[in-house]
Design a protein around this motif. Structure first.
Motif: not given
Lengths: 387, 90
Positions: A383-387
């Motif tokens: 599960w990857a996120i960029g913010f």
């Protein structure tokens, strides 16, 4: 610990400032904190056994600092746990200045425009799969970053666009077995202190032939002397090539977006004789081999973005094949190929759940006991996120 | 080495064909006229998903614009048009 506190307090400062930057009156200076992280579960099955573990615990904050319209400072830190120890890396830290419409100068530590994977596609929220293609990353043959100076830019030519980067860096360093005797002849790209006075030079030319910029082909070259100054390896030279391809297009009959990415890398290091000591037996041997490695990957992604169904729209199918060949006759000789398939679900444009399965065939490698063919499989849920 | 030459020649010949057929003057004018919205739709999905203009505020987009100009090797004109489009669309 002290280090962490310092870094955290600096980040607080940045966060504080980014709030003021959102006020309605804008100043000339703007700060932003961006970044990315991921978490997941990895399962690996090799001929000698299986392993299953939760992964994650990595955090990569990016600080952007803009002054006026022409000046930008960008830096990325990487916090990772390595065997229960927190390691902090400086991915990049560079100053950039726009000289004119077509030229920008950058100096400091920057991601190298050597091919496109490391500079443009490796962050967890951009990379469609949970792993890097073979040849990139640890023990890879492709450089990721360098310290130096670079000119880059682009120019429209007719309906096409050409972009370019030329740079000079401290360059990679030749491993001569001081730390790991098995790695003699490999290039160490994480060498940021120059080991000789020779500066490496490199560049990339990218060409987007079509008016809608859907396709890009690129050629990169990077060369320099890699041996320590004053040593018998002083004149050993490395020449690295990369060819990259990208095609991204909304295809109406397929009701979705087709994304093809590929890169081919070729490294040549001039011939040298390496002495490898075997301390246990108190013997030493001299090796030489044709020091040439290559790696490539090709990836196809399809996302049915134009279908009516809200769930299907966010799904994405991926297939990637990659291969790595390291020099025959070297102590790190290997021949590995990997086929990975993936199904992703995009929660937002920068947040994704990736489910991937890899089939890996390998022969050799410096951790292998013999040169027999080893088959392994890996399964990842990230599960990857960029913010 | 042979492989390299083959790939190199393929890329150069492909590029020159497209270049020769694509560089007529009407296209050049068209390129200059490309709107911010068009440039955004053509370019901002080449590496990652197309970002929604609503994702950030106007000031943040200026900083991101500069960051992407650098990362994606775009001309000042292109990025200025894109940022103005995003700022009216968010």
């Amino acid at each position: 610990m002290k280090k962490i506190i310092i870094v955290l307090s600096i980040s607080m400062l940045f966060f504080g400032n980014s709030i003021t930057a959102q006020d309605s009156k804008t100043g000339k200076t703007q700060f932003m904190v961006r970044g990315y992280g991921h978490a997941g579960l990895d399962y690996l099955k090799t001929e000698s056994g299986t392993s299953l573990s939760y992964v994650g615990s990595s955090f990569a904050p990016i600080f952007l600092f803009k002054q006026g319209d022409r000046f930008i400072f960008e830096t990325e830190l990487e916090f990772v746990l390595q065997k229960n120890q927190l390691e902090i890396g400086l991915e990049y830290a560079n100053l950039g200045y726009i000289i004119n419409k077509y030229v920008m100068v950058r100096a400091g530590k920057f991601l190298l425009p050597f091919g496109t994977f490391m500079e443009r596609l490796h962050p967890a929220w951009i990379n469609r799969l949970s792993t890097k293609p073979l040849g990139f990353g640890h023990d890879g043959i492709a450089p990721a970053s360098g310290i130096g100076i670079e000119l880059r830019g682009a120019a429209p030519i007719g309906g096409s666009t050409i972009n370019y980067s030329v740079y000079s860096t401290n360059g990679p360093q030749l491993k001569i077995g001081d730390d790991e005797p098995d790695e003699v002849g490999m290039l160490n790209f994480d060498n940021y202190i120059d080991n000789n006075n020779n500066k490496a030079i490199g560049g990339r030319i990218g060409f987007l032939p079509f008016f809608n910029s859907s396709m890009e082909v690129g050629v990169s070259y990077y060369t320099g002397k890699v041996g320590d100054k004053g040593s018998e390896y002083e004149d050993v030279k490395a020449s690295l090539w990369a060819f990259d391809f990208s095609y991204v297009k909304q295809v109406s009959p397929l009701k979705g977006i087709l994304d093809i990415k590929a890169q081919y890398n070729l490294n040549n290091v001039s011939d040298a004789y390496y002495t490898v000591n075997n301390d246990a037996r108190d013997t030493s041997a001299v090796y030489t081999f044709t020091n040439s490695s290559n790696a490539y990957y090709a990836q196809l992604t399809y996302r049915p973005l134009m279908v009516g169904n809200a769930f299907l729209k966010n799904l994405e199918l991926i297939g990637r094949y990659s291969q790595l060949n390291t020099p025959e006759g070297s102590l790190w000789e290997s021949d590995i190929n990997e086929a990975t398939i993936g199904l992703n679900y995009w929660i937002t444009w920068r947040q994704v759940v990736k489910v991937n399965y890899s089939f890996i065939n390998s022969r050799g490698g410096h951790d292998a006991e013999d040169a027999s063919l080893q088959k392994s499989n890996a399964f990842f849920v990230h599960w990857a996120i960029g913010f | 080495m042979k492989k390299l030459l083959v790939i190199g020649t393929m890329i150069i010949s492909l590029s020159s064909i497209v270049f020769l057929t694509g560089s007529c003057s009407s296209q050049r004018e068209l390129a200059a006229q490309k709107s911010g919205a068009q440039l955004w739709a053509d370019n901002c999905l080449r590496c990652h998903n197309l970002p929604s203009p609503a994702a950030y505020n106007d000031v943040e987009w200026e900083t991101i614009g500069l960051h992407m100009k650098e990362r994606a090797n775009m001309t000042t004109e292109q990025i200025e048009k894109i940022v103005s489009f995003i700022q009216t669309a968010n």
